[in-house]
Design an enzyme around this catalytic site. Structure first.
Site, PDB file in Angstrom:
ATOM      1  N   GLY A  11     -31.327 -12.261   6.120  1.00  0.00           N
ATOM      2  CA  GLY A  11     -31.688 -10.858   5.884  1.00  0.00           C
ATOM      3  C   GLY A  11     -31.225 -10.352   4.530  1.00  0.00           C
ATOM      4  N   ARG A  15     -28.726  -2.056   3.854  1.00  0.00           N
ATOM      5  CA  ARG A  15     -27.784  -0.945   4.027  1.00  0.00           C
ATOM      6  C   ARG A  15     -26.504  -1.125   3.208  1.00  0.00           C
ATOM      7  NH1 ARG A  15     -28.348  -1.371  10.492  1.00  0.00           N
ATOM      8  NH2 ARG A  15     -29.030  -3.453   9.850  1.00  0.00           N
ATOM      9  N   ASP A 101     -23.306 -11.642   9.971  1.00  0.00           N
ATOM     10  CA  ASP A 101     -22.547 -10.467   9.520  1.00  0.00           C
ATOM     11  C   ASP A 101     -21.460 -10.059  10.510  1.00  0.00           C
ATOM     12  OD1 ASP A 101     -24.064  -9.368  11.545  1.00  0.00           O
ATOM     13  OD2 ASP A 101     -24.975  -7.793  10.344  1.00  0.00           O
ATOM     14  N   ASN A 165     -25.218  -4.581  22.273  1.00  0.00           N
ATOM     15  CA  ASN A 165     -25.453  -6.001  22.004  1.00  0.00           C
ATOM     16  C   ASN A 165     -24.652  -6.428  20.768  1.00  0.00           C
ATOM     17  OD1 ASN A 165     -26.600  -8.523  21.536  1.00  0.00           O
ATOM     18  ND2 ASN A 165     -28.409  -7.649  20.517  1.00  0.00           N
ATOM     19  N   ASN A 223     -22.812  -3.843   8.529  1.00  0.00           N
ATOM     20  CA  ASN A 223     -24.114  -3.478   7.960  1.00  0.00           C
ATOM     21  C   ASN A 223     -23.990  -2.712   6.652  1.00  0.00           C
ATOM     22  OD1 ASN A 223     -25.607  -4.657  10.034  1.00  0.00           O
ATOM     23  ND2 ASN A 223     -25.431  -2.827  11.316  1.00  0.00           N
ATOM     24  N   LYS A 347       0.471 -20.181 -19.836  1.00  0.00           N
ATOM     25  CA  LYS A 347      -0.816 -20.794 -19.469  1.00  0.00           C
ATOM     26  C   LYS A 347      -0.795 -22.279 -19.813  1.00  0.00           C
ATOM     27  CE  LYS A 347      -3.934 -21.972 -21.943  1.00  0.00           C
ATOM     28  NZ  LYS A 347      -4.936 -22.288 -22.967  1.00  0.00           N
ATOM     29  N   ASN A 373      15.849 -22.975 -24.416  1.00  0.00           N
ATOM     30  CA  ASN A 373      15.854 -21.516 -24.331  1.00  0.00           C
ATOM     31  C   ASN A 373      14.884 -20.972 -25.366  1.00  0.00           C
ATOM     32  OD1 ASN A 373      16.445 -18.758 -24.528  1.00  0.00           O
ATOM     33  ND2 ASN A 373      18.510 -19.092 -23.762  1.00  0.00           N
ATOM     34  N   ARG A 436      11.654 -18.531 -42.820  1.00  0.00           N
ATOM     35  CA  ARG A 436      11.454 -17.095 -42.970  1.00  0.00           C
ATOM     36  C   ARG A 436      11.956 -16.728 -44.348  1.00  0.00           C
ATOM     37  NH1 ARG A 436      16.500 -16.389 -38.884  1.00  0.00           N
ATOM     38  NH2 ARG A 436      18.128 -16.523 -40.446  1.00  0.00           N
TER      39      ARG A 436
END
Ligand code: UD1
Ligand code: CA
Length: 461
Positions: A11, A15, A101, A165, A223, A347, A373, A436
């Site tokens: 379906g 809705r 559903d 039902n 629904n 990551k 560290n 630096r």
């Protein structure tokens, strides 16, 4: 041979008011229809799914579930969906039919329906609700035993009929093969209703309706979006209760989301406002502080994830510490006793035993050796605009604050990098690297600048 379940999932789900097919809307981490598949497979049934709307996506969502598919040529109602599948179904035996559903339906309920079915042509599962809303009504009090859709009843009659039902049935397949082709479309939409089979079976003296006597939420049909949110809440409650009874503490169960395919060991504690997404595995004694979002991760015994941390696709070993306000992205791996502190992003990087990255850093595509560290504000510059490169930090190394490690680059075991360095060459083991600008002190210069500024301000004033 195992019995079959047929799940109707062709379906549109108009809705829902969505571009996404209803049965694909996620419910706690799984597309809705997958919950129905799992309930059936739990009962040992082999599953066939009827598809049409967004067929390819539905097939893809169930690709790893071991189910068969039937294509309904166009969605013309639940009866038409079963008609389309008839040729693919066994000639006799029992068939369970479920809507796609109903994501809360449990295996136990399917087994109970199967057991109640016995020699009937149709056994329909019903439930008694205070407000039957849009559900089809079981009519027992006038004429044949039958199901009448809510839209076809007058409002007072609809209100009076409280047994509805659930859309879950057991069928005798021989009856189904004979009866489904005789179903006629209902005006005005011309849909063929599976529900009409109950009256046909009743006429043969072979119809039964069994009332679901458990939690009515279990058999709810989703629904619209409001029902979707209620289904998630109800299923979430079930999952959290199960984990709590298995030894997990939820400090604020109502404010915590736990998805499917989560595994929580005894003595895990979950703070308020957490999301434990699909694939989260927490071993014994793990503490997750308030407002953490976890998914697809494994956290070892006794590790701590402090408030406001996000962990996705990462592995955290026993006794490691994460957060508050940390972000572990896919491929992050913390070995035993490693620490990642506030405003640190990791990551595709391993922090070996006892390594520390405690403040304001980005560590990506890297290895941080045991006991190293990494000072506040250190960045692994892993991306040159085209490719990603690796950074390797040796065991026991010390990276001073605000260092940029321009990858590919390595810092040897036991080396020290002075704060504020931009490291573009490998640092040998045990070396001190300073990269630096040289500091210059000019005695008295600050006082002279101040005096000059005051003089200028005096002239203007
Ligand atoms: C249906 C029942 C209703 C019951 C309710 C329970 C009918 C006519 N009505 O209504 O009595 O109370 O379920 O939740 O059966 N589907 C297809 N092909 C189609 C149409 C639907 O596969 O052509 C699938 C849908 O994807 C859905 C399921 O069948 O998963 C049920 O369809 P839906 O439109 O939700 O039926 P309801 O109006 O809820
Ligand atoms: Ca429905």
């Amino acid at each position: 041979m195992s019995e079959t379940a047929l799940i109707l999932a062709a379906g549109m789900g108009t809705r829902m008011k969505s571009r996404l097919a209803k049965v694909l809307h996620p419910v706690l981490g799984w597309p809705m229809v997958r919950h129905a598949v799992a309930a059936c497979q739990g009962a040992g049934l082999s599953v066939r799914v009827v598809v049409n709307h967004q067929e390819d996506a539905v097939r893809a969502a169930l690709a790893d579930c071991g189910v068969a598919f039937t294509r309904q040529p166009e969605p013309r109602g639940t009866g038409h969906a079963v008609l389309s599948a008839l040729a693919d179904l066994p000639a006799e035996g029992t068939l369970l039919v479920l809507p796609g559903d109903a994501p809360l339906l449990r295996t136990e309920t399917l087994l109970a329906l199967r057991a109640a079915h016995r020699g009937q042509a149709v056994t329909c599962l019903s439930v008694v609700l205070a407000d039957g809303a849009e559900y089809g009504r079981i009519v027992r009090d006038d004429g044949p035993l039958r199901i009448v859709e809510a839209a076809e009843l007058s409002p007072p009659r609809r209100a009076a009929l409280r047994e509805v039902n659930t859309g879950v049935y057991a069928f005798d397949l021989a009856f189904l093969h004979a009866a489904v082709p005789t179903l006629r479309p209902h005006p005005p939409k011309g849909e063929v209703y599976l529900t009409d089979l109950l009256e046909l079976a009743w006429a043969e003296g072979r119809a039964a309706v069994v009332v679901h006597d458990g939690d009515p939420a279990e058999v709810m049909g989703v629904n619209d979006r409001w029902a979707l949110s209620q289904a998630e809440a109800a299923l979430g409650l079930r999952l959290k209760q199960r984990w709590a009874l298995a030894g997990v503490s939820f400090q604020d169960p109502a404010g915590t989301r736990v998805e499917v395919e989560v595994s929580l060991a005894p003595d895990v504690t979950i703070g308020p406002g957490c999301v434990l997404g699909r694939g989260t595995v927490l071993e014994e004694g793990v503490v997750v502080g308030p407002h953490c979002v976890l998914s697809d991760c494994r956290v070892g015994a006794g590790a701590e994830i402090l408030a406001h941390s996000v962990v996705d696709g990462a592995t955290v070993a026993a006794g490691a510490h994460v957060g508050p306000f940390a972000r572990l992205r896919p491929g992050a791996r913390l070995e035993e006793g490693a620490r990642v502190g506030n405003f640190v992003e990791v990551k595709a990087a391993v922090l070996e035993r006892g390594a520390k990255v405690n403040h304001l850093s980005y560590v990506g595509d890297a290895r941080v050796g045991a006991g190293a560290n990494v000072g506040a504000g250190t960045i692994t510059c892993n991306y040159d605009g085209v490719r990603k490169h690796r950074t390797d930090i040796g065991a026991g190394a010390f990276i001073g604050s605000n260092t940029a490690l321009v990858a590919p680059v390595s810092v040897g075991d036991g080396a020290i990098v002075g704060a504020g360095s931009v490291v573009v060459q490998d640092v040998p083991a045990d070396a001190l690297a300073l990269a630096r600008g040289q500091q210059v002190n000019k005695p008295g210069m600050a006082r002279r600048i101040r005096a000059r500024n005051e003089e200028l301000a005096g002239k203007r004033g």
